[in-house]
Scaffold this motif. Sequence first.
Motif, PDB file in Angstrom:
ATOM      1  N   THR A   1     105.119  22.469 102.794  1.00  0.00           N
ATOM      2  CA  THR A   1     106.575  21.725 103.209  1.00  0.00           C
ATOM      3  C   THR A   1     106.869  20.225 102.583  1.00  0.00           C
ATOM      4  O   THR A   1     105.696  19.654 102.261  1.00  0.00           O
ATOM      5  CB  THR A   1     106.730  21.868 104.640  1.00  0.00           C
ATOM      6  OG1 THR A   1     105.725  20.952 105.193  1.00  0.00           O
ATOM      7  CG2 THR A   1     106.709  23.306 105.283  1.00  0.00           C
ATOM      8  N   ARG A   2     108.001  19.981 102.595  1.00  0.00           N
ATOM      9  CA  ARG A   2     108.148  18.635 102.046  1.00  0.00           C
ATOM     10  C   ARG A   2     109.481  18.120 102.691  1.00  0.00           C
ATOM     11  O   ARG A   2     110.622  18.722 102.804  1.00  0.00           O
ATOM     12  CB  ARG A   2     108.488  18.439 100.454  1.00  0.00           C
ATOM     13  CG  ARG A   2     108.549  17.357  99.988  1.00  0.00           C
ATOM     14  CD  ARG A   2     108.204  17.555  98.458  1.00  0.00           C
ATOM     15  NE  ARG A   2     108.762  18.608  97.821  1.00  0.00           N
ATOM     16  CZ  ARG A   2     108.469  19.337  96.835  1.00  0.00           C
ATOM     17  NH1 ARG A   2     107.319  18.836  96.245  1.00  0.00           N
ATOM     18  NH2 ARG A   2     109.152  20.404  96.143  1.00  0.00           N
ATOM     19  N   TYR A   3     109.588  16.860 103.258  1.00  0.00           N
ATOM     20  CA  TYR A   3     110.841  16.299 103.788  1.00  0.00           C
ATOM     21  C   TYR A   3     111.532  15.653 102.877  1.00  0.00           C
ATOM     22  O   TYR A   3     110.865  15.188 101.707  1.00  0.00           O
ATOM     23  CB  TYR A   3     110.353  15.380 104.827  1.00  0.00           C
ATOM     24  CG  TYR A   3     109.845  15.822 106.086  1.00  0.00           C
ATOM     25  CD1 TYR A   3     110.561  16.245 107.049  1.00  0.00           C
ATOM     26  CD2 TYR A   3     108.509  16.078 106.434  1.00  0.00           C
ATOM     27  CE1 TYR A   3     110.492  16.968 108.148  1.00  0.00           C
ATOM     28  CE2 TYR A   3     108.178  16.362 107.478  1.00  0.00           C
ATOM     29  CZ  TYR A   3     108.955  16.959 108.493  1.00  0.00           C
ATOM     30  OH  TYR A   3     108.564  17.561 109.586  1.00  0.00           O
ATOM     31  N   THR A   4     112.871  16.065 102.723  1.00  0.00           N
ATOM     32  CA  THR A   4     113.478  15.610 101.464  1.00  0.00           C
ATOM     33  C   THR A   4     114.576  14.480 101.939  1.00  0.00           C
ATOM     34  O   THR A   4     115.427  14.183 100.713  1.00  0.00           O
ATOM     35  CB  THR A   4     114.193  16.846 100.972  1.00  0.00           C
ATOM     36  OG1 THR A   4     114.798  17.765 101.987  1.00  0.00           O
ATOM     37  CG2 THR A   4     113.165  17.393  99.967  1.00  0.00           C
ATOM     38  N   TRP A   5     114.949  14.073 103.218  1.00  0.00           N
ATOM     39  CA  TRP A   5     115.832  13.001 103.467  1.00  0.00           C
ATOM     40  C   TRP A   5     115.062  11.719 103.450  1.00  0.00           C
ATOM     41  O   TRP A   5     113.904  11.495 104.246  1.00  0.00           O
ATOM     42  CB  TRP A   5     116.284  13.232 104.741  1.00  0.00           C
ATOM     43  CG  TRP A   5     117.686  14.071 104.808  1.00  0.00           C
ATOM     44  CD1 TRP A   5     118.344  14.559 103.831  1.00  0.00           C
ATOM     45  CD2 TRP A   5     118.471  14.468 106.090  1.00  0.00           C
ATOM     46  NE1 TRP A   5     119.585  15.162 104.033  1.00  0.00           N
ATOM     47  CE2 TRP A   5     119.464  15.198 105.514  1.00  0.00           C
ATOM     48  CE3 TRP A   5     118.227  14.484 107.416  1.00  0.00           C
ATOM     49  CZ2 TRP A   5     120.466  15.836 106.391  1.00  0.00           C
ATOM     50  CZ3 TRP A   5     119.224  15.024 108.167  1.00  0.00           C
ATOM     51  CH2 TRP A   5     120.066  15.896 107.685  1.00  0.00           C
ATOM     52  N   ASP A   6     115.522  10.716 102.786  1.00  0.00           N
ATOM     53  CA  ASP A   6     115.024   9.443 102.753  1.00  0.00           C
ATOM     54  C   ASP A   6     115.547   8.870 103.877  1.00  0.00           C
ATOM     55  O   ASP A   6     116.712   8.962 104.697  1.00  0.00           O
ATOM     56  CB  ASP A   6     115.541   8.443 101.481  1.00  0.00           C
ATOM     57  CG  ASP A   6     114.852   9.182 100.289  1.00  0.00           C
ATOM     58  OD1 ASP A   6     113.521   9.704 100.563  1.00  0.00           O
ATOM     59  OD2 ASP A   6     115.135   9.026  99.080  1.00  0.00           O
TER      60      ASP A   6
ATOM     61  N   THR B   1     107.970  24.903  99.994  1.00  0.00           N
ATOM     62  CA  THR B   1     107.729  24.796  98.661  1.00  0.00           C
ATOM     63  C   THR B   1     107.687  26.442  98.136  1.00  0.00           C
ATOM     64  O   THR B   1     107.506  27.161  98.912  1.00  0.00           O
ATOM     65  CB  THR B   1     106.480  24.116  98.132  1.00  0.00           C
ATOM     66  OG1 THR B   1     105.397  24.755  98.938  1.00  0.00           O
ATOM     67  CG2 THR B   1     106.663  22.816  98.407  1.00  0.00           C
TER      68      THR B   1
ATOM     69  N   ALA C   1     114.665  19.232 104.615  1.00  0.00           N
ATOM     70  CA  ALA C   1     113.140  19.561 104.461  1.00  0.00           C
ATOM     71  C   ALA C   1     113.334  20.960 103.509  1.00  0.00           C
ATOM     72  O   ALA C   1     114.331  21.408 103.542  1.00  0.00           O
ATOM     73  CB  ALA C   1     112.660  19.924 105.736  1.00  0.00           C
ATOM     74  N   GLU C   2     112.136  21.124 102.944  1.00  0.00           N
ATOM     75  CA  GLU C   2     112.119  22.460 102.265  1.00  0.00           C
ATOM     76  C   GLU C   2     110.677  22.927 102.162  1.00  0.00           C
ATOM     77  O   GLU C   2     109.633  22.170 102.232  1.00  0.00           O
ATOM     78  CB  GLU C   2     112.370  22.374 100.792  1.00  0.00           C
ATOM     79  CG  GLU C   2     111.462  21.364  99.842  1.00  0.00           C
ATOM     80  CD  GLU C   2     111.915  21.110  98.620  1.00  0.00           C
ATOM     81  OE1 GLU C   2     113.318  21.442  98.338  1.00  0.00           O
ATOM     82  OE2 GLU C   2     110.945  20.685  97.738  1.00  0.00           O
TER      83      GLU C   2
ATOM     84  N   ASP D   1     108.659  30.165 100.574  1.00  0.00           N
ATOM     85  CA  ASP D   1     109.992  30.042 100.999  1.00  0.00           C
ATOM     86  C   ASP D   1     110.903  31.408 101.087  1.00  0.00           C
ATOM     87  O   ASP D   1     111.982  31.449 100.739  1.00  0.00           O
ATOM     88  CB  ASP D   1     110.636  29.040 100.166  1.00  0.00           C
ATOM     89  CG  ASP D   1     110.818  29.444  98.677  1.00  0.00           C
ATOM     90  OD1 ASP D   1     109.899  30.343  98.346  1.00  0.00           O
ATOM     91  OD2 ASP D   1     111.312  28.833  97.948  1.00  0.00           O
TER      92      ASP D   1
ATOM     93  N   GLY E   1     119.371  20.678 103.690  1.00  0.00           N
ATOM     94  CA  GLY E   1     118.689  19.921 102.772  1.00  0.00           C
ATOM     95  C   GLY E   1     117.597  18.604 103.340  1.00  0.00           C
ATOM     96  O   GLY E   1     117.264  17.729 102.618  1.00  0.00           O
TER      97      GLY E   1
END
Lengths: 189, 189, 189
Positions: B31-36, B154, B151-152, B158, B149
């Motif tokens: 997984t990846r967090y995508t909000w800064d 990969t 988190a995602e 998915d 949007g």
Amino acid sequence: MSTRATVAWIVGLGAVVSLAGDACHVASGTTRYTWDGVPVIWKSAIWFPMLVVAGVLALADTGRRLATRFPAARMRGRADVLPAAAAVLALYALTAALHGQSTTVSVILTAAVAIVIWGLWDPSPGAAFGGAIAALAGPLVEIAIVAAGAAEYTHGSDGLAGVAPWLPALYFAAGAVAFRLWDALQRPA
Amino acid sequence: MSTRATVAWIVGLGAVVSLAGDACHVASGTTRYTWDGVPVIWKSAIWFPMLVVAGVLALADTGRRLATRFPAARMRGRADVLPAAAAVLALYALTAALHGQSTTVSVILTAAVAIVIWGLWDPSPGAAFGGAIAALAGPLVEIAIVAAGAAEYTHGSDGLAGVAPWLPALYFAAGAVAFRLWDALQRPA
Amino acid sequence: MSTRATVAWIVGLGAVVSLAGDACHVASGTTRYTWDGVPVIWKSAIWFPMLVVAGVLALADTGRRLATRFPAARMRGRADVLPAAAAVLALYALTAALHGQSTTVSVILTAAVAIVIWGLWDPSPGAAFGGAIAALAGPLVEIAIVAAGAAEYTHGSDGLAGVAPWLPALYFAAGAVAFRLWDALQRPA
């Protein structure tokens, strides 16, 4: 539970575990079916779950007959059956996930988990005897299947006369559970 | 145990398991967090452990209220709580280690281990009901998070509307344990 | 069981688990022996199983002496000993299979499974104390061995002063089991 319902449960569990586990082996590239024109269920040639179900039924019946001579160390009931079948399936799927690991690692890990499953389910000589029958008969039948050209273990997973070296350990766990399956299904709790 | 202490234990367990498990998913690239600009604890955006803790508290409270209608098959006590939480975390970390395996293998292995956890903790319809609520609600919330949007998952992890196909099985194990958490914390042994 | 038989069992279990587990670490490339001319058993330099057996005996004896001050939460018997040793070996082999995974994943997975083993075997403060002694002493001894140049953990598995970061968790599981081993071997069931 009636004989009919007991047999239906054992057939169902054997079919689900063998089909789901075999799907893992095919998906991971551990095994491959090599005969064309055989009907396929999910990812398995139809004869595979049928052989497993026959074996599980035979072992469950053997365990029922020998229960007084080989008593259980832990009395298992209906609530323990699903988790035990799931534990065997988890080990089945784990052998697929270990595809590509060294033989030493995959054999020792599979054997150790198989002993844990035997120990949590019923750490008795009887259940170990059921596991030993399966650990001998299962791989022998699969060696014959591979020799007949109906299926194959892929390179790196074929070190035991054409089948996987961890196969006896996987069958041991399945056989230990199958040996007490009939009696466990008769007990309510 | 007082209500205050029980809530503190549940919040603590939920926070530790969610932060440590999520750290595995981020470290493995699952997984990846995508909000800064969101505060981060360890490797997680701060809202993730808060959502999990709220969910675990809600399920533990639901389990407490429904305990007479859905009785436990095994009475669990305080000594069983840490190992049960650790089992859920082990499955959580295992899904991270399975990153890159085929979906068939990772889904079947995760589901089988989830059933084993349910069965060792409390093989009751009630705990399965708690697990089913979590298996439905958890992935739905995560699907919404991915759609928003924030988190995602990969590529390759998915396949279930943007989240991992094994996610319902992982939530099932967590929900089954959470459902009996309140009552287990009240029992000394 | 006589003292002689108990010691023989503990020595045997320690030798089998350490040799089989260490074979996994060598086969997976996790560790490497770097002194020439030392006699080898299976894949281990002869001093490794001897050190482990000495440690297991010392912990089992400590657990026996402290049993009244640190009572067991679950009374374990002879039938539980093989599965418990197999669980430690399974975790040992798992750490080999995790070679190449990120440190976060391998440490958290190993630690979580270690807590599960402690919890299934004996979720008592005493067993945790035995585990903590092993988690401290074992890695310190291995750090000294690596510093002396007798063996090494390979790149990526050497982040804890030259040994693997998951090593304390693996020793914790082994120590928790060893601490109750003597008493478990005295109880028939």
